[in-house]
Design a protein around this motif. Structure first.
Motif, PDB file in Angstrom:
ATOM      1  N   VAL A 138     -25.775 -20.829   0.007  1.00  0.00           N
ATOM      2  CA  VAL A 138     -26.610 -19.639   0.136  1.00  0.00           C
ATOM      3  C   VAL A 138     -26.763 -18.998  -1.237  1.00  0.00           C
ATOM      4  CG1 VAL A 138     -25.979 -19.233   2.537  1.00  0.00           C
ATOM      5  CG2 VAL A 138     -24.613 -18.207   0.715  1.00  0.00           C
ATOM      6  N   ALA A 139     -27.761 -18.135  -1.370  1.00  0.00           N
ATOM      7  CA  ALA A 139     -28.075 -17.545  -2.669  1.00  0.00           C
ATOM      8  C   ALA A 139     -27.416 -16.200  -2.898  1.00  0.00           C
ATOM      9  CB  ALA A 139     -29.596 -17.404  -2.809  1.00  0.00           C
ATOM     10  N   ASP A 140     -26.685 -15.679  -1.921  1.00  0.00           N
ATOM     11  CA  ASP A 140     -26.104 -14.346  -2.067  1.00  0.00           C
ATOM     12  C   ASP A 140     -24.586 -14.326  -1.929  1.00  0.00           C
ATOM     13  OD1 ASP A 140     -26.034 -15.003   0.567  1.00  0.00           O
ATOM     14  OD2 ASP A 140     -26.955 -13.153   1.313  1.00  0.00           O
ATOM     15  N   ASP A 141     -23.945 -15.490  -1.957  1.00  0.00           N
ATOM     16  CA  ASP A 141     -22.487 -15.538  -1.831  1.00  0.00           C
ATOM     17  C   ASP A 141     -21.970 -16.719  -2.641  1.00  0.00           C
ATOM     18  OD1 ASP A 141     -19.855 -15.374  -1.199  1.00  0.00           O
ATOM     19  OD2 ASP A 141     -20.091 -15.630   0.966  1.00  0.00           O
ATOM     20  N   PHE A 142     -21.349 -16.415  -3.797  1.00  0.00           N
ATOM     21  CA  PHE A 142     -20.819 -17.457  -4.665  1.00  0.00           C
ATOM     22  C   PHE A 142     -19.295 -17.385  -4.770  1.00  0.00           C
ATOM     23  CE2 PHE A 142     -25.193 -16.834  -6.022  1.00  0.00           C
ATOM     24  CZ  PHE A 142     -25.655 -18.128  -6.103  1.00  0.00           C
ATOM     25  N   SER A 143     -18.663 -16.780  -3.780  1.00  0.00           N
ATOM     26  CA  SER A 143     -17.211 -16.684  -3.776  1.00  0.00           C
ATOM     27  C   SER A 143     -16.597 -18.024  -3.392  1.00  0.00           C
ATOM     28  CB  SER A 143     -16.764 -15.600  -2.789  1.00  0.00           C
ATOM     29  OG  SER A 143     -15.368 -15.645  -2.595  1.00  0.00           O
TER      30      SER A 143
END
Length: 414
Positions: free
Chosen positions: A175-180
């Motif tokens: 996804v583009a909004d969660d890089f954790s």
């Protein structure tokens, strides 16, 4: 009921009774999973039976025929989302859909998220494009020839560039909004050295069962402790990308080669194959957030991202790994530039443009046709827009990681 009406009704019920039942089942499993150890000594209790509604009671023969027709008719995104919706109805639908849907190598289609970790088709490449956002240092991989006017393209992967003191990381997510790294959408990363001349590709899971067994000692180390689900346990090194130093500052394109440790060179031989994962696995526990019951009762062992082990994953018994090299361009006298035949997929000259082919030795007994095949090509078509076409034996994740290495600054290589 006609197939068109059935597909329409399936879209309307998406998120309805089938998903409700599935969420209920996953919720019960999650509650028990967050309170369990990494390798529990006791057997897990059998899952509770869940009423799945009238859609689960269709005869298997009829259900098989319905899903086969849907899979054959919905071949491109966004309409192919209907196939994913079929797998979301209930357990029986999901099992039959998984049997019908083939890997990208077999059918040339991307369907489920695991398709992004499976090798591409052998003949026609899968065509994608990458959008770069300089403001947020993010890179989005989309399925398709070029961006559409309505901007409803299917996003496959996203990456964020993170500069550190001694290296640069490209964190890759679904996804583009969660890089954790604690998120279940985290799928891997690309890490450079200090000079930006060598990059290591990491995956969250090994490419084959043998690699999982060879690293089972890592699981035993944490058998007696709980591991915080807020941090992913480890990364598996599956390949490296190296750029040659240009000490004399001579003109010309970058020279690069990629060594894919998880792909044997024998995969290019007649009858060869690549280890293909069939589902997403997590090294320790499926992450999300701590359950309320576990926050104050049990002692949880914390791990920082720098202390986690990065494990190389050679393919057991496969011999030499696959090595890719960039195809040598030719000098065009009239244009006064280096040129490659991108077959219309690249329109803007850039030092980032490249084509990769297999670097083989005569002892590998690889046919001349296989040696000439372009396995991955990448190039610019507009401001912050690049095309990426890949084929067997690379997966979308591996191809995307190799292309990301081209975006990092390399003053010593140009």
């Amino acid at each position: 009921m006609s197939l068109k009406n059935f597909v329409r009704e399936l879209k309307e019920m998406k998120g309805g009774i089938g998903n409700v039942s599935r969420r209920g089942l996953e919720g019960r499993r999650w509650c028990s999973r967050t309170r369990s150890h990494i390798a529990p000594d006791h057997a897990a209790p059998p899952p509770m039976s869940v009423e799945q509604g009238r859609w689960a009671n269709l005869p298997p023969e009829l259900l098989l025929d319905i899903i086969q027709r849907v899979e054959e008719s919905e071949t491109l995104w966004p309409s192919r989302a209907v196939v994913v919706a079929c797998a979301s109805v209930c357990k029986s639908w999901r099992e039959i859909t998984k049997e019908i849907v083939k890997t990208p190598e077999q059918c040339g289609k991307l369907t489920f998220p695991i398709s992004l970790k499976q090798p591409g088709p052998r003949e026609c490449p899968i065509q994608c494009f990458i959008k770069r956002d300089r403001a947020t240092s993010t890179y989005l991989l989309y399925f398709g020839l070029v961006p559409s006017e309505d901007e409803k393209d299917k996003m496959l992967l996203a990456a964020r560039k993170i500069r550190r003191a001694t290296c640069t990381d490209f964190v890759i997510s679904l996804v583009a909004d969660d890089f954790s790294r604690a998120s279940s959408t985290y799928v891997g990363k690309l890490r450079s050295n200090f000079l930006g001349t060598k990059f290591t590709i990491y995956d969250t899971q090994p490419p084959c069962e043998a690699a999982i067994q060879s690293n089972s000692r890592l699981n035993r180390r944490f058998n007696s402790k709980q591991v915080s689900p807020r941090v992913s346990a480890c990364n598996y090194s599956v390949g490296t990308v190296s750029y040659e130093l240009n000490v004399l500052r001579t003109r010309g394109p970058r020279r690069m080669h990629c060594e894919m440790d998880s792909i044997p060179i024998s995969c290019l031989q007649e009858g060869g194959s690549v280890p293909t994962p069939s589902l997403f696995t997590h090294s320790f526990d499926e992450p999300s957030s701590l359950s309320p019951a576990s926050k104050g009762k049990d002692k949880v062992t914390e791990f920082s991202s720098t202390s986690l082990l990065d494990i190389p994953v050679p393919v057991p018994g496969a011999g030499d790994p696959l090595v890719l090299k960039n195809k040598a361009p030719r000098w065009h006298e009239q244009l006064q530039c280096w040129c490659l035949n991108f077959r219309g997929r690249v329109t803007v000259a850039s030092v980032k443009n490249f084509q990769l082919v297999a670097a083989v030795d005569p002892s590998h007994k690889i046919s001349a046709a296989e040696q000439e095949k372009v396995i991955l090509q990448f190039g610019k078509i507009g401001k912050d827009i690049f095309t990426m076409d890949y084929r067997y034996p690379l997966s979308a994740l591996q191809a995307f990681a190799i292309c990301l290495s081209s975006f990092d600054t390399k003053p010593a290589c140009e």
